[in-house]
Design a protein around this motif. Sequence first.
Motif, PDB file in Angstrom:
ATOM      1  N   LEU A   1       2.731  -5.480 -10.611  1.00  0.00           N
ATOM      2  CA  LEU A   1       1.658  -5.535 -10.212  1.00  0.00           C
ATOM      3  C   LEU A   1       0.080  -5.614 -10.884  1.00  0.00           C
ATOM      4  O   LEU A   1      -0.608  -6.480 -10.325  1.00  0.00           O
ATOM      5  CB  LEU A   1       1.650  -4.607  -8.761  1.00  0.00           C
ATOM      6  CG  LEU A   1       3.056  -4.890  -8.004  1.00  0.00           C
ATOM      7  CD1 LEU A   1       3.273  -3.852  -6.906  1.00  0.00           C
ATOM      8  CD2 LEU A   1       2.593  -6.046  -7.347  1.00  0.00           C
TER       9      LEU A   1
ATOM     10  N   VAL B   1       3.897   3.467  -5.325  1.00  0.00           N
ATOM     11  CA  VAL B   1       4.552   2.312  -5.442  1.00  0.00           C
ATOM     12  C   VAL B   1       5.837   1.607  -6.469  1.00  0.00           C
ATOM     13  O   VAL B   1       5.301   2.009  -7.791  1.00  0.00           O
ATOM     14  CB  VAL B   1       2.972   0.444  -6.236  1.00  0.00           C
ATOM     15  CG1 VAL B   1       3.764  -0.136  -6.501  1.00  0.00           C
ATOM     16  CG2 VAL B   1       2.087   0.809  -5.460  1.00  0.00           C
TER      17      VAL B   1
ATOM     18  N   GLN C   1       5.987  -0.741   2.992  1.00  0.00           N
ATOM     19  CA  GLN C   1       5.698  -2.207   3.347  1.00  0.00           C
ATOM     20  C   GLN C   1       6.275  -2.568   1.682  1.00  0.00           C
ATOM     21  O   GLN C   1       6.018  -2.559   1.011  1.00  0.00           O
ATOM     22  CB  GLN C   1       4.571  -1.889   3.308  1.00  0.00           C
ATOM     23  CG  GLN C   1       3.735  -4.122   3.412  1.00  0.00           C
ATOM     24  CD  GLN C   1       2.282  -3.977   3.476  1.00  0.00           C
ATOM     25  OE1 GLN C   1       1.970  -3.447   4.929  1.00  0.00           O
ATOM     26  NE2 GLN C   1       2.081  -4.934   3.459  1.00  0.00           N
ATOM     27  N   GLU C   2       6.566  -3.731   1.892  1.00  0.00           N
ATOM     28  CA  GLU C   2       7.674  -4.737  -0.069  1.00  0.00           C
ATOM     29  C   GLU C   2       6.357  -5.575   0.707  1.00  0.00           C
ATOM     30  O   GLU C   2       4.875  -5.867   0.859  1.00  0.00           O
ATOM     31  CB  GLU C   2       8.678  -5.720   0.652  1.00  0.00           C
ATOM     32  CG  GLU C   2       9.849  -4.813   1.197  1.00  0.00           C
ATOM     33  CD  GLU C   2      11.284  -5.712   1.516  1.00  0.00           C
ATOM     34  OE1 GLU C   2      10.649  -6.835   1.415  1.00  0.00           O
ATOM     35  OE2 GLU C   2      12.300  -5.046   1.661  1.00  0.00           O
ATOM     36  N   LEU C   3       6.232  -5.465  -1.125  1.00  0.00           N
ATOM     37  CA  LEU C   3       4.663  -6.124  -2.002  1.00  0.00           C
ATOM     38  C   LEU C   3       5.467  -7.320  -2.517  1.00  0.00           C
ATOM     39  O   LEU C   3       4.443  -8.643  -2.608  1.00  0.00           O
ATOM     40  CB  LEU C   3       4.139  -5.117  -2.929  1.00  0.00           C
ATOM     41  CG  LEU C   3       3.726  -3.837  -2.294  1.00  0.00           C
ATOM     42  CD1 LEU C   3       3.147  -3.302  -3.622  1.00  0.00           C
ATOM     43  CD2 LEU C   3       2.730  -4.332  -1.087  1.00  0.00           C
TER      44      LEU C   3
ATOM     45  N   THR D   1       8.340  -2.230  -3.477  1.00  0.00           N
ATOM     46  CA  THR D   1       7.696  -1.450  -2.283  1.00  0.00           C
ATOM     47  C   THR D   1       6.274  -0.396  -2.071  1.00  0.00           C
ATOM     48  O   THR D   1       6.969   0.108  -3.595  1.00  0.00           O
ATOM     49  CB  THR D   1       8.873  -0.694  -1.382  1.00  0.00           C
ATOM     50  OG1 THR D   1       9.798  -1.582  -1.802  1.00  0.00           O
ATOM     51  CG2 THR D   1       8.196  -0.736  -0.019  1.00  0.00           C
ATOM     52  N   ALA D   2       5.746  -0.344  -1.280  1.00  0.00           N
ATOM     53  CA  ALA D   2       4.463   0.709  -1.541  1.00  0.00           C
ATOM     54  C   ALA D   2       5.359   1.544  -0.397  1.00  0.00           C
ATOM     55  O   ALA D   2       5.940   1.207   0.376  1.00  0.00           O
ATOM     56  CB  ALA D   2       2.731   0.153  -0.503  1.00  0.00           C
TER      57      ALA D   2
ATOM     58  N   VAL E   1      -2.999  -2.351   0.225  1.00  0.00           N
ATOM     59  CA  VAL E   1      -1.611  -2.266   0.243  1.00  0.00           C
ATOM     60  C   VAL E   1      -1.775  -3.373  -0.009  1.00  0.00           C
ATOM     61  O   VAL E   1      -1.555  -5.147  -0.717  1.00  0.00           O
ATOM     62  CB  VAL E   1      -0.863  -2.139   1.529  1.00  0.00           C
ATOM     63  CG1 VAL E   1       0.545  -2.464   1.480  1.00  0.00           C
ATOM     64  CG2 VAL E   1      -0.599  -0.204   1.366  1.00  0.00           C
TER      65      VAL E   1
ATOM     66  N   LEU F   1      -2.808  -4.900  -2.909  1.00  0.00           N
ATOM     67  CA  LEU F   1      -1.502  -4.965  -4.119  1.00  0.00           C
ATOM     68  C   LEU F   1      -0.557  -6.739  -4.179  1.00  0.00           C
ATOM     69  O   LEU F   1      -0.338  -7.136  -4.728  1.00  0.00           O
ATOM     70  CB  LEU F   1      -1.145  -3.797  -3.775  1.00  0.00           C
ATOM     71  CG  LEU F   1      -1.668  -3.026  -4.510  1.00  0.00           C
ATOM     72  CD1 LEU F   1      -0.680  -1.657  -4.127  1.00  0.00           C
ATOM     73  CD2 LEU F   1      -2.294  -2.901  -5.835  1.00  0.00           C
ATOM     74  N   SER F   2      -0.672  -6.804  -2.479  1.00  0.00           N
ATOM     75  CA  SER F   2       0.417  -7.586  -2.149  1.00  0.00           C
ATOM     76  C   SER F   2      -0.412  -9.061  -2.410  1.00  0.00           C
ATOM     77  O   SER F   2       0.268  -9.415  -2.582  1.00  0.00           O
ATOM     78  CB  SER F   2       0.795  -7.380  -0.320  1.00  0.00           C
ATOM     79  OG  SER F   2       0.747  -7.020   0.190  1.00  0.00           O
TER      80      SER F   2
ATOM     81  N   GLN G   1       0.243  -9.807  -6.313  1.00  0.00           N
ATOM     82  CA  GLN G   1       1.513  -9.916  -6.245  1.00  0.00           C
ATOM     83  C   GLN G   1       2.414 -11.194  -7.602  1.00  0.00           C
ATOM     84  O   GLN G   1       1.269 -11.971  -7.618  1.00  0.00           O
ATOM     85  CB  GLN G   1       2.667 -10.146  -5.600  1.00  0.00           C
ATOM     86  CG  GLN G   1       2.234 -10.905  -4.770  1.00  0.00           C
ATOM     87  CD  GLN G   1       3.630 -11.043  -3.416  1.00  0.00           C
ATOM     88  OE1 GLN G   1       4.585 -11.355  -3.957  1.00  0.00           O
ATOM     89  NE2 GLN G   1       3.558 -10.708  -2.608  1.00  0.00           N
TER      90      GLN G   1
END
Length: 296
Positions: A105, A145, A161-163, A269-270, A286, A289-290, A293
């Motif tokens: 990330l 994370v 939450q998946e990143l 994942t966060a 979040v 960070l998403s 990626q």
Amino acid sequence: MSILRLQILVLLDELKKVTAVAEEIGVKQPTVSFHMKKLEEEWGVPLFEIKTGKVLLTGPGRILLRYAVEIDRLYREAEARFQSYREHGKHGFIVGCTDAASSLLFGLDWRTKETDAVQMRLELRTGTHDDLLEQLHAGAIDLLVSGSFPERASTGQLQFQELAQERLLLFMNDSHPFAGTASIAPYKLAGQRFVELADSALREALRGWELHEKVSLPFEWTTDRIDLVLGAATGGGMLAVLPASAAERCGSRMLHVPLPGQAVYLKITAAWRSDYWNPSFVQRIVALLSRSQTPA
């Protein structure tokens, strides 16, 4: 209840001397003795006893110590957060991240790509998943994370939450016997020397690959830092399995190819506390960070 008195309790357990505690907090010895007496009056039981010239905690004192340590830690954390806000005028946000997740990330230039990042003051802490999870529950970090959350289905204390996800690659130096090989059979990896990145999510992904390919990778040594893994692969002639974004940290001597056989991915994942004080702010981080990626 006085924070100072609880801090004195914590220091007495550590230093065992009234004079040492007085010197540590910058007061005179009678002041410490006064607060010790007031602390016992407040709780209604003896908290201290003198043995061989040392101040020791009684049974009730040790019970109170458990809470005093946590209160002192939270108070110091709040002091640090507010000091940061006074100095920088921005809300500080602490992200805990495993080393494998950070390589995925947080690329070398991720801050220059994300215009939102300049509006906030981020602190990144790395560590193992279990240590960082403990800090998250304690409130010492705001966001974790990682890739491995076996507790995900059994707790309502955290939100997830998946990143991102990224394919795992096989890393080697340019003089390795496999360098330049068009196709590597998975079974041939069993006789090679490997260095392992100590990351629970990476291990979990590799276990699935090993079961599918009926191969067990022979790891000779383990480290929790990607730079040391790459160093062992570069200078030691070892093989390593890392997420694709680790290639950004490679020198000119390093080569990488997809891990042969079944494609395997590291998922990131966060997680954050459900009772976090500013839900919209954590969602903003979040989202940042998403967007940062690396495509799988």
